[in-house]
Design an enzyme around this catalytic site. Structure first.
Site, short mmCIF file in Angstrom:
data_model
loop_
_atom_site.label_atom_id
_atom_site.label_comp_id
_atom_site.label_asym_id
_atom_site.label_seq_id
_atom_site.Cartn_x
_atom_site.Cartn_y
_atom_site.Cartn_z
N LYS A 20 0.81 -1.37 0.06
CA LYS A 20 -0.07 -0.13 0.08
C LYS A 20 1.00 1.39 -0.08
O LYS A 20 1.88 1.29 0.75
CB LYS A 20 -0.72 -0.02 1.20
CG LYS A 20 -2.01 0.86 1.24
CD LYS A 20 -2.53 1.41 2.37
CE LYS A 20 -1.44 2.39 2.86
NZ LYS A 20 -2.10 3.12 4.27
N GLU A 31 -3.66 4.43 -2.84
CA GLU A 31 -4.50 5.14 -2.04
C GLU A 31 -4.27 6.72 -2.00
O GLU A 31 -3.22 7.19 -1.52
CB GLU A 31 -4.19 4.62 -0.47
CG GLU A 31 -4.92 5.29 0.59
CD GLU A 31 -4.43 5.20 1.81
OE1 GLU A 31 -3.55 4.27 2.10
OE2 GLU A 31 -5.30 5.67 3.02
N LYS A 89 -7.83 2.43 -2.97
CA LYS A 89 -8.34 2.81 -1.55
C LYS A 89 -8.55 4.10 -1.60
O LYS A 89 -7.72 5.08 -1.34
CB LYS A 89 -7.26 2.24 -0.72
CG LYS A 89 -7.51 2.78 0.79
CD LYS A 89 -6.63 2.01 1.84
CE LYS A 89 -6.90 2.71 3.08
NZ LYS A 89 -6.34 1.60 4.16
C1 5MM Z 1 -3.69 3.11 9.58
O1 5MM Z 1 -2.89 4.52 9.08
C2 5MM Z 1 -2.29 4.42 7.76
C3 5MM Z 1 -1.08 5.01 7.87
O2 5MM Z 1 -1.11 6.40 7.97
P1 5MM Z 1 0.20 7.14 8.62
O3 5MM Z 1 1.30 6.96 7.42
O4 5MM Z 1 -0.19 8.60 8.57
O5 5MM Z 1 0.72 6.60 9.92
C4 5MM Z 1 -3.18 5.10 6.88
O6 5MM Z 1 -2.73 4.94 5.33
C5 5MM Z 1 -4.33 4.27 6.90
O7 5MM Z 1 -4.45 2.93 6.18
C6 5MM Z 1 -5.54 5.01 6.05
O8 5MM Z 1 -5.70 6.38 6.20
C7 5MM Z 1 -6.86 4.46 6.17
O9 5MM Z 1 -7.03 4.69 7.63
P2 5MM Z 1 -8.56 5.24 8.29
O10 5MM Z 1 -7.96 5.51 9.72
O11 5MM Z 1 -8.30 6.61 7.43
O12 5MM Z 1 -9.35 4.41 7.64
#
Ligand code: 5MM
Length: 338
Positions: A135, A176, A218
């Site tokens: 991802k 994403e 995503k």
């Molecule tokens: C779980 O968080 C993922 C990593 O984020 P950081 O690099 O900011 O730590 C993030 O990519 C996440 O997979 C997506 O935002 C989806 O998580 P949410 O909480 O938005 O469903």
């Protein structure tokens, strides 16, 4: 080569199942733990993530888990490497491979995601550790003028180059692009930006020869900014999101797994349900939630091993409700059910 990619997509895109995002980077997991009074140590991160993955029955509703590099090399409570525990649960292990975001030079307010240098070598290592999909997240701040064209083009280019590297190594890429919920912009502005972003992303994927059949998207849903007074109903979110997706995402993409992006757990489920009630769609619409799956479980856990079962129960309940939403069979009354 395509056989492996096809098999992984097939396992990830299953009726009634979605993906658990547990790939928070160091600063993000520290923020989440701080909110429940837990210190972000390597052992606490290991305990939390192996607790999630060990939830009995999770594989009924979850087909894949996105892990952070550190977790991929850790052992779960029983002593098994985390990817092995995932496989035992019937869950495909994946890995976040971007190296985080930073400012885009000469473009105030815009951000660019890093991590392309050395990506192929890192991916080979992750693959040996058991990762079968990857991802990469690009983020777009929204205002009347943001994101700039430069940010839209640069992030699309990076997402496509990442996806091409993944497929060259038989790793399924999750692409994403996250249009952020922060700000007071309207839902119409979010729709405009999301459409622009997705057009550019799919143009770049085409330029780099990425096979759309062997990737997942995503995206964020089309919602108003968090500080916008006029919030949207699930019906409005579904209609606007579908309009943008139909205009931009080819039917060859097998699955669209939304992020929750700051929506509450119940909102994220209700919106996904509204999207699926308007089916059939050319793609399977499911979830790849982080916060919207983990939050209630984290509140139950609070860093205490004694609360592990309660936390797992909360995760399983959220996963079950989201599974119902992927079928358009969720109702708010199910929130109260045990
Ligand atoms: C779980 O968080 C993922 C990593 O984020 P950081 O690099 O900011 O730590 C993030 O990519 C996440 O997979 C997506 O935002 C989806 O998580 P949410 O909480 O938005 O469903």
């Amino acid at each position: 080569m395509t056989t492996e990619l096809r098999a992984t997509v097939h396992e990830l895109v299953q009726k009634g199942k979605g993906i658990l995002a547990a790939d928070e980077s160091g600063p993000t997991i520290a923020k989440r733990f701080k909110a429940i009074g837990v210190e972000s140590t390597e052992e606490n991160r290991r305990a939390w993530r192996s607790l999630l993955l060990a939830t009995p029955g999770l594989g009924q509703y979850v087909s894949g888990i996105i892990l952070y590099e550190e977790t991929l090399g850790q052992r779960a409570d029983g002593g098994d490497p985390v990817p092995q525990l995932a496989a035992r649960q019937g869950i495909v292990p994946g890995i976040k491979v971007d190296a985080g975001k930073g400012p885009l030079a000469l473009a105030p307010g815009d951000e660019i995601t890093h991590g392309l240098d050395g990506l192929a070598q890192r991916l080979e290592g992750y693959k040996q550790q058991g990762a079968r999909f990857a991802k990469w997240r690009a983020v777009y701040n929204v205002s009347g003028t943001l994101p700039s064209r430069a940010a839209i083009v640069a992030n699309a280019e990076a997402l496509a180059r990442y996806a091409a590297v993944c497929q060259s190594l038989d790793v399924v890429p999750i692409v994403e692009p996250e249009v952020l919920i922060d700000g007071d912009h309207t839902q119409a502005r979010c729709a405009e930006v999301t459409e622009d972003v997705l057009h550019e992303v799919f143009a770049a994927l085409y330029r780099y020869g990425v096979a759309l059949e062997h990737m997942l998207l995503k995206p964020s849903m089309v919602v108003p900014g968090k500080a916008q007074a006029r919030q949207a109903t699930p019906a409005e979110v579904a209609e606007q999101t579908l309009q943008v997706l139909r205009r931009t995402v080819p039917a060859a993409v097998p699955g669209i797994n939304f992020l929750s992006g700051g929506q509450s757990p119940a909102e994220a489920t209700a919106n996904l349900d509204a999207l699926n009630r308007r089916g059939p769609h050319p793609w399977q619409l499911s979830f790849s939630y982080g916060r919207a799956l983990q939050e209630p479980a984290m509140q139950a856990w609070r860093g205490q091993a004694a609360n592990a079962q309660l936390a797992q129960k909360a995760l399983l309940q959220r996963a079950k409700l989201n599974s119902a939403a992927t079928l358009g069979e969720y109702s708010a009354s199910m929130e109260a059910a045990d």
